[in-house]
Motif scaffolding. Structure first.
Motif, PDB file in Angstrom:
ATOM      1  N   ARG A 157       0.815  -1.228   0.000  1.00  0.00           N
ATOM      2  CA  ARG A 157       0.000   0.000   0.000  1.00  0.00           C
ATOM      3  C   ARG A 157       0.843   1.270   0.000  1.00  0.00           C
ATOM      4  N   PHE A 158       1.662   1.402  -1.045  1.00  0.00           N
ATOM      5  CA  PHE A 158       2.429   2.628  -1.259  1.00  0.00           C
ATOM      6  C   PHE A 158       2.365   3.014  -2.731  1.00  0.00           C
ATOM      7  N   THR A 159       2.589   4.298  -2.997  1.00  0.00           N
ATOM      8  CA  THR A 159       2.980   4.753  -4.321  1.00  0.00           C
ATOM      9  C   THR A 159       4.492   4.924  -4.308  1.00  0.00           C
ATOM     10  N   ILE A 160       5.139   4.325  -5.287  1.00  0.00           N
ATOM     11  CA  ILE A 160       6.602   4.334  -5.371  1.00  0.00           C
ATOM     12  C   ILE A 160       6.963   4.995  -6.694  1.00  0.00           C
ATOM     13  N   GLN A 161       7.622   6.133  -6.621  1.00  0.00           N
ATOM     14  CA  GLN A 161       7.793   6.934  -7.829  1.00  0.00           C
ATOM     15  C   GLN A 161       9.152   7.636  -7.878  1.00  0.00           C
ATOM     16  N   ASN A 162       9.501   8.029  -9.115  1.00  0.00           N
ATOM     17  CA  ASN A 162      10.681   8.864  -9.378  1.00  0.00           C
ATOM     18  C   ASN A 162      11.987   8.214  -8.940  1.00  0.00           C
ATOM     19  N   GLY A 163      12.151   6.947  -9.324  1.00  0.00           N
ATOM     20  CA  GLY A 163      13.413   6.264  -9.073  1.00  0.00           C
ATOM     21  C   GLY A 163      14.275   6.231 -10.315  1.00  0.00           C
ATOM     22  N   SER A 164      15.598   6.173 -10.121  1.00  0.00           N
ATOM     23  CA  SER A 164      16.532   6.149 -11.248  1.00  0.00           C
ATOM     24  C   SER A 164      17.410   4.903 -11.271  1.00  0.00           C
ATOM     25  N   GLY A 165      17.341   4.059 -10.233  1.00  0.00           N
ATOM     26  CA  GLY A 165      18.078   2.813 -10.249  1.00  0.00           C
ATOM     27  C   GLY A 165      19.372   2.844  -9.466  1.00  0.00           C
ATOM     28  N   THR A 166      19.923   1.645  -9.261  1.00  0.00           N
ATOM     29  CA  THR A 166      21.176   1.443  -8.535  1.00  0.00           C
ATOM     30  C   THR A 166      22.230   0.918  -9.496  1.00  0.00           C
ATOM     31  N   GLN A 167      23.438   1.412  -9.357  1.00  0.00           N
ATOM     32  CA  GLN A 167      24.500   1.057 -10.302  1.00  0.00           C
ATOM     33  C   GLN A 167      24.955  -0.394 -10.117  1.00  0.00           C
ATOM     34  N   ASN A 168      25.069  -1.112 -11.235  1.00  0.00           N
ATOM     35  CA  ASN A 168      25.603  -2.460 -11.250  1.00  0.00           C
ATOM     36  C   ASN A 168      27.122  -2.418 -11.383  1.00  0.00           C
ATOM     37  N   THR A 169      27.752  -3.574 -11.300  1.00  0.00           N
ATOM     38  CA  THR A 169      29.216  -3.627 -11.393  1.00  0.00           C
ATOM     39  C   THR A 169      29.729  -3.219 -12.768  1.00  0.00           C
ATOM     40  N   ASN A 170      28.876  -3.324 -13.791  1.00  0.00           N
ATOM     41  CA  ASN A 170      29.294  -2.941 -15.151  1.00  0.00           C
ATOM     42  C   ASN A 170      28.888  -1.519 -15.503  1.00  0.00           C
ATOM     43  N   ASN A 196       1.205   1.294  -6.172  1.00  0.00           N
ATOM     44  CA  ASN A 196       1.330   2.001  -7.435  1.00  0.00           C
ATOM     45  C   ASN A 196       2.822   2.205  -7.692  1.00  0.00           C
ATOM     46  N   ILE A 197       3.301   1.704  -8.802  1.00  0.00           N
ATOM     47  CA  ILE A 197       4.715   1.825  -9.144  1.00  0.00           C
ATOM     48  C   ILE A 197       4.764   2.635 -10.433  1.00  0.00           C
ATOM     49  N   ILE A 198       5.045   3.925 -10.299  1.00  0.00           N
ATOM     50  CA  ILE A 198       4.806   4.856 -11.403  1.00  0.00           C
ATOM     51  C   ILE A 198       5.965   5.830 -11.597  1.00  0.00           C
ATOM     52  N   ASN A 199       6.117   6.269 -12.851  1.00  0.00           N
ATOM     53  CA  ASN A 199       7.006   7.387 -13.188  1.00  0.00           C
ATOM     54  C   ASN A 199       8.448   7.156 -12.743  1.00  0.00           C
ATOM     55  N   ASN A 200       8.918   5.933 -12.914  1.00  0.00           N
ATOM     56  CA  ASN A 200      10.323   5.635 -12.653  1.00  0.00           C
ATOM     57  C   ASN A 200      11.032   5.577 -14.010  1.00  0.00           C
ATOM     58  N   ILE A 201      11.745   6.637 -14.316  1.00  0.00           N
ATOM     59  CA  ILE A 201      12.364   6.804 -15.628  1.00  0.00           C
ATOM     60  C   ILE A 201      13.881   6.729 -15.463  1.00  0.00           C
ATOM     61  N   MET A 202      14.482   5.737 -16.095  1.00  0.00           N
ATOM     62  CA  MET A 202      15.922   5.537 -15.973  1.00  0.00           C
ATOM     63  C   MET A 202      16.648   6.121 -17.184  1.00  0.00           C
ATOM     64  N   ASN A 245       3.945   4.129 -16.640  1.00  0.00           N
ATOM     65  CA  ASN A 245       4.842   5.240 -16.996  1.00  0.00           C
ATOM     66  C   ASN A 245       6.264   5.015 -16.488  1.00  0.00           C
ATOM     67  N   ASN A 246       6.729   3.773 -16.576  1.00  0.00           N
ATOM     68  CA  ASN A 246       8.106   3.453 -16.221  1.00  0.00           C
ATOM     69  C   ASN A 246       8.877   3.140 -17.498  1.00  0.00           C
ATOM     70  N   ASP A 247      10.182   3.413 -17.499  1.00  0.00           N
ATOM     71  CA  ASP A 247      10.936   3.186 -18.731  1.00  0.00           C
ATOM     72  C   ASP A 247      12.411   2.993 -18.442  1.00  0.00           C
ATOM     73  N   CYS A 248      12.992   2.030 -19.142  1.00  0.00           N
ATOM     74  CA  CYS A 248      14.454   1.867 -19.169  1.00  0.00           C
ATOM     75  C   CYS A 248      14.845   1.422 -20.566  1.00  0.00           C
ATOM     76  N   GLU A 249      16.109   1.482 -20.871  1.00  0.00           N
ATOM     77  CA  GLU A 249      16.562   1.239 -22.239  1.00  0.00           C
ATOM     78  C   GLU A 249      16.523  -0.240 -22.607  1.00  0.00           C
ATOM     79  N   CYS A 250      16.826  -1.116 -21.670  1.00  0.00           N
ATOM     80  CA  CYS A 250      16.960  -2.535 -22.015  1.00  0.00           C
ATOM     81  C   CYS A 250      15.766  -3.368 -21.564  1.00  0.00           C
ATOM     82  N   TYR A 251      15.848  -4.021 -20.416  1.00  0.00           N
ATOM     83  CA  TYR A 251      14.914  -5.089 -20.091  1.00  0.00           C
ATOM     84  C   TYR A 251      14.032  -4.752 -18.894  1.00  0.00           C
ATOM     85  N   GLY A 252      12.724  -4.910 -19.080  1.00  0.00           N
ATOM     86  CA  GLY A 252      11.808  -4.777 -17.965  1.00  0.00           C
ATOM     87  C   GLY A 252      11.460  -3.346 -17.618  1.00  0.00           C
TER      88      GLY A 252
END
Length: 337
Positions: free
Chosen positions: A99-112, A136-142, A168-175
């Protein structure tokens, strides 16, 4: 005064309306006891519940390998905003977020040097189970230049995502929406390509206006309605996929329903399986079983987001008559009705 856990008590106002759930030995309240969610997590121990009152919390939180139940007051008004400063939520341990809205995330850096998990990054070890429910998982644009996976949710094989609105979530590669895990009772809307990638299963979900290769490399897809998604709604690769009880509606004649590179089994679905609407690397890989039709589905009110079928629609009562496989026809089996 409301008693919790053998004598410990708190005072709640009449609007709090804590839902029915199993209270743990200790409950931590935000913001009345702790100003931020992360401070409550830091104070908690395994098995605790953290209850968060309505409000917007500009935070990037981490469960710190604890088994916790994080519960919001209301999914639409209890908001964790990552401020484009990393993953909004990092989950680990045997944990729940509810029961949260989770928004405006940019991600965590991987080893590569790429990034994963814009909204929620599940970094659990192989034995941990995580639940993401009623969110609600919204507006996370990487960043398109270095994003890799899971703009909405970057899960594991033991992540369960249920009754969530993923939009309204988006990343360049997968998922762009989600990667990995078991997905049920969710709505995916206006996400980028690979909206649901490598799911163990997808059940009873609605996909609207998502990007290309909307459902990619998934083991089992059942009871799904897909409306006006981009080219390659189902991309079947790296696994054998079962598709059952699917309704597809697409107004663009150039958008393909199936791109089949591995084995697929389709039954009891409203889908155009012709060569003009699909691409098959080898038609022998495709098994179109019982009950498939290709007729306009006749939604109740698609203009206002109601994609239920009207009485008399060709899809009504046209699904698998023994959905749970117990040998009892649907007329006599409440689980199938």
């Amino acid at each position: 005064d409301t008693s919790i856990c053998e004598g410990e008590s708190i005072t709640l106002d009449a609007t709090s309306n804590i839902p029915v759930f199993n209270p743990t030995q200790t409950m931590h309240l935000v913001p009345s006891e702790y100003a931020t969610i992360q401070l409550a997590i830091d104070a908690a121990t395994n098995g605790d519940t953290i209850y968060v009152i309505n409000g917007t919390y500009i935070e990037n939180i981490n469960y710190n390998n604890k088994d916790l139940y994080l519960l919001g007051e209301n999914r639409d008004s209890t908001i964790i905003d990552g401020n484009q400063n990393g993953s909004v939520v990092t989950m680990n341990g045997n944990s729940v977020i509810d029961r949260f809205t989770i928004q405006n995330g940019s991600g965590t850096q991987n080893t590569n040097s790429t990034y994963s998990g814009g909204g929620i990054l599940v970094s659990a070890i192989a034995t941990d189970t995580t639940y993401i429910i009623n969110c609600n998982i919204i507006n996370n644009i990487m960043d398109p230049n270095n994003s890799y996976s899971g703009a909405g949710v970057n899960g594991t094989g033991k992540t369960y995502i249920d009754n969530c609105y993923i939009a309204n979530n988006d990343c360049e590669c997968y998922g762009s929406g989600t990667i990995n895990g078991y997905v049920s009772n969710c709505i995916y809307e206006n996400n980028g390509r690979y909206s649901a990638h490598s799911s163990k299963s997808i059940d009873n979900c609605l996909f609207i206006n998502n990007g290309s290769r909307t459902i990619f490399a998934t083991n089992k897809v059942t009871n799904v309605t897909a409306v006006n998604n981009a080219d390659g709604l189902f991309w079947i690769e790296y696994n054998n996929c079962t598709i059952e009880n699917i309704v597809i509606s697409n107004t663009n004649p150039n958008h393909r329903n199936l791109i089949v590179i591995d084995t697929i089994n389709v039954s009891y679905s409203n889908i155009d399986t012709s060569l003009s609407k699909n691409t098959y690397s080898n038609t022998s890989l495709s098994d179109f079983g019982l009950g498939n039709i290709n007729i306009s589905p006749q939604f109740a009110d698609s203009a206002n987001g109601d994609y239920t079928l009207v009485p008399g629609s060709p899809g009504v009562d046209a699904g698998n008559p023994d959905l749970n496989g117990n040998g009892i026809p649907w007329q006599n089996d409440p689980e199938d009705q």
